[in-house]
Design a protein around this motif. Sequence first.
Motif: not given
Lengths: 365, 452
Positions: A51-55, A58, A74-75, A80, A104, A108, A165-166, A168
Motif C-alpha cells: 500500500g501507499g504506492k499507487c495513490r 487517495l 493534503k489528500l 496507509r 492517478v 497509471l 504498474i509497479l 510491488y
Amino acid sequence: MAEEIKLFKVKIDNISVEVEPGTTILNAARKIGGDIVPPAMCYYSKLNGSGGKCRTCLVKVSKGSDADPRPMPKLVASCRTTVMDGMEVANITSPEVQEARKGVVEFLLLNHPLDCPVCDQAGECHLQDLSYEHGADSTRYEFKRRTFDKIDIGDKIKLHMTRCILCYRCVYTADQLTNKREHGVLGRGDASEISTYISQSLDNDFIGNVIDVCPVGALTDQTFRFKNRVWFLKPVDAHRHCDNEKCCGKTVLWMRGDEVFRVTARKDQYGEVEDFICDTCRFDKKEAKDWVIEGPRKIDRQSVISQGHYVNTVKPKDPLVEVLDGRKPKLLFDIHSESQVNRPEVDLSKIDGPAHSNDFTKQQS
Amino acid sequence: MGRKLLLDKAHIEGIRYYDTYRSNGGYAAAEKALKSMGPEGVLEEVKKSGLRGRGGAGFPTGLKWSFIARPEGVPRYLVCNADESEPGTFKDRYLMEFIPHLLIEGLLISSFALGANSAYIYIRGEYAWIPDILEQAIAEAKNKGWLGKNIQGTGFDLEIYVQRGAGAYICGEETALIESLEGKRGNPRIKPPFPAVKGLWQCPTVVNNVETLAAVVPIINIGGDEYIKYGTGKSTGTKLISACGNINKPGVYEIEMNISVEEFIYSDEYCGGIKNGKRLKACIPGGSSVPVLPANLLLKTAKGETRMMTYESLSDGGFATGSMLGSGGFIVMDEDQCIVRNTLTFARFYHHESCGQCSPCREGTGWMKKVLLNLENGKGKMSDIDLLWDIQRKIEGNTICPLGDAAAWPVAAAIRHFRDEFEWHVTHPEEALTRNFGLAHYADPLTIPAAV
Ligand SMILES: Cc1cc2nc3c(=O)[nH]c(=O)nc-3n(C[C@H](O)[C@H](O)[C@H](O)COP(=O)(O)O)c2cc1C
Ligand code: SF4
Ligand code: SF4
Ligand code: FES
C-alpha cells in the motif's frame, strides 16, 4: 476479562462506522462497503507493508479527529492512514479526490497499454475497472510508451513488464510467502522494472501466488495463457488434500465442460486472495478427478466473469421449439465442419501454450 | 561585514586539523555541553535558539529533537544528512571540506542531547574526497578523547561512522536515507511512523542536515539568547547560502538572516552583482526544487516590502508571489537565460531521480520532461502549456515523499511567472531552436531507451 477496546467513530462520505484503533481509512470504508470504498491497486491486506504506492486510494480528511478537528492539508492514501476518533473523510463526495484520482488513473495508463483484447487478465483486471470508473475517455499522452519483451520467469510464469504498474505486490508476495527472495525492482523512476535476480527463474512452492496478486496482466500463468477467456469458463469451488502444510488446498477451478483450464486461489470481493495456495495445486492438478468439487463459485463483483455465471439464472426458453411445435430444427450446417476452431475433439486445456490454427490441423491429420 | 558563526574561522590556515581547530576555540562547546549542561540543558538551549533545520524544510530543530521516542533499552541514533544533491546547493560540502571538526563537534553535542551512542554521516557518493577528510577528523577527535568510550571522563560514549551513498538525490530524503543506510534500495518510507519513533533499524532516529548540526556549536558557545540576536524573529542565526548562476562572485556565503535579497545579489561582500552588467531576470532562491521568482518579485514582496533573505520573507504570499529559502541554493539568472530551457533542465533531473514508487511522480515527471522538451525545441503546442500546468497539479501533494512536489513546483512557478516565454516558444518555433546561444540542438542524453 479482557479490557474493552474503545472504538473510534469515523464518518466516511457522511456514513458513520465504528472501528478499532489502528484500522486504516480504507478498511473502515470496506466495513461500510458499497461505493464509498476507495479503489486499491497496490494495497493488499494479506501482505505486510503493502500500500501507499499507487495513490488510487487517495481521500480527503476533512476533519482530523474530535481532539484536533483540523483538516489534513493534503489528500492521504487511505490504505496507509489510520483513523482517529471523530475523523471525517470524503471519498466520492469530494470533487478534489475524484479529480486527483482521475489524474492517478491517467498516470497509471501512461505506460500501461490497456490492451484488454489481447491481455490474459481481461475480465479480471482491476486497472480495467478503475479506468472505466475513474478514467478519462481519451489520453493526453502523445509520446512513445515503454515496451518490453515478455520473459519467462520460471517455467510456469510469464512476465510482461509492458503491463506492469509497479504496485510491488508481487515483490511483497515473493518476499513474504516464499523462503527465497528472488525478485524485486530494478532501476528507478519510469525506468523501474520487476525483475529476477540476474535472470534467475522463480521456482519455489508458493511463487505462483504472484500471478493472483498482480492487479493487471503483467504476470500470467503459462499453463493457462490464451487457452481461454475467463468469461467463457465457469468458476467452481474445489478442494483437495494438499501435502504442503502451508497450503489450504482450497481453490477455484476454472472449467469448461469437464476440462479444468486454470486453478487459482479463492478471492474475496476486493479481489484479494483469501488463502494462498501452493504451486502443485495451481499448476499440476489440472484434472477434475484431482479435486473435490464443492459447487459453483459466487462472483460478487460486477464483472464480465459473471457472464458465464449460472447461479439463479433461468435458462431462456428456446423459442424455436415452440415455433416448430416440438420438431427438431433442420441443421443447416455443422459449425465444426466449416470452422477450424472449436473442434470438440481438441482438448484446449491440454495444448502446450496458447492455441494456434496449426494445433487444429495437427489434430485433423 | 555581516557577522559569522560557522565560517568565521574557516579562513584560518590548518583549521581542518584538530590542533588548529582546538587552539582556536574548538571543542569548547562540547566541553561545556558535556561537562556542565547535561542533555536537557543542551536541548533547552537549542530550543531557545530558534534554530530551524537547514536541510530545506526549515523545521525547528529543538522541537524535532523533543519528538524522539525514548523507550527503555532501545538505542537511539543521530544521522547527519550530508547527501546534498539538490541542484544549486553546495554549502555542506564547503563546511565539511574546510572545517570538518565543526561538524564532528556538532554531532557530538547533538548526540549527547539525544542520548545517541552512534551517529552516522551519510555523504553523497560524488563527494569522493570528503569522507577521507571526515574520517581523518574523526580519528583525530577519537585520539584526543572526544569520541569513543567515556568521552572526556563524562561517561558518555559515541562513535561516528561515515557512510558513502551511491549518488542518488532521493537518498537525501530522510526515510530513503535511512533505508539506504540499512543497505537497502533508497525508497522513501511511508510515514507514519516517523523516524523519531521508528527510524534506523526501527529505532528512534533524528536526521539532521550538516549545517544544522554545525550550528549547534555556536549556539552552545554563545547561548540561545545571544543566537537569536542574529537574524530575524522567525529566522534566527546565520545561514549558509551557495550562490551560483550569472553573478560575479559565485560561492558559499554565510549570511546573517537580516539582509535583503538585493544586498545579497548586488553587494561586493556577496554575489557582487550580475555578470557582464546584464539585467537580473529571475532567481531560484533555495535550490532547484523551490519556485523561481521573477526579478520584480525577488527584490520586493507582493506587498511592496523589501524581500529579505529569511524563511518568512521569501515565502511571503505563498507560491503565487513567493518562494522558499529551502536549502539555500541561490541560482541567479540574467536576461539572456531561457526559462523554458531552465525548467526543462530541472525536469530532466527530477525525472531521472524519481525513485519510481508512486505513480504520479514515476509517470508524471517523465511526462513533464517530454512536454518541456518539445516546447524547448519549438515542437510544442499552445495546449501543451496548459497540459504541463495540469500535470504538475496532479503530482503535487499526491505523492509519498516531497520529491513529487519538488518536481512540480518549479514547473508551476515557471508557467505562472513566465507564461509568455512558453508561448513565445510555440509561436516562434524556428527561433526557439536557434536561440540557444550557440549551443547545439538540445538533445536529451538522459532519455532511457525503451527496451524492445
Ligand atoms: C528528495 C529530497 C532530497 C533531500 N535531500 C536532502 C539533502 O541532500 N540534505 C539534507 O540535509 N536534506 C535533504 N532533504 C530533506 C531531508 O528529508 C530532511 O528534511 C533533512 O535532512 C532534515 O534535516 P534538518 O531538520 O536539519 O533540516 C531532502 C528531502 C527530499 C524530499
Ligand atoms: S508485476 Fe504485477 S504485481 Fe508485480 S509490480 Fe507489476 S503490476 Fe504489481
Ligand atoms: S514522490 Fe517520487 S521519489 Fe518520492 S516516493 Fe514517490 S516516486 Fe519515489
Ligand atoms: S491502494 Fe493505497 S496507495 Fe495504492
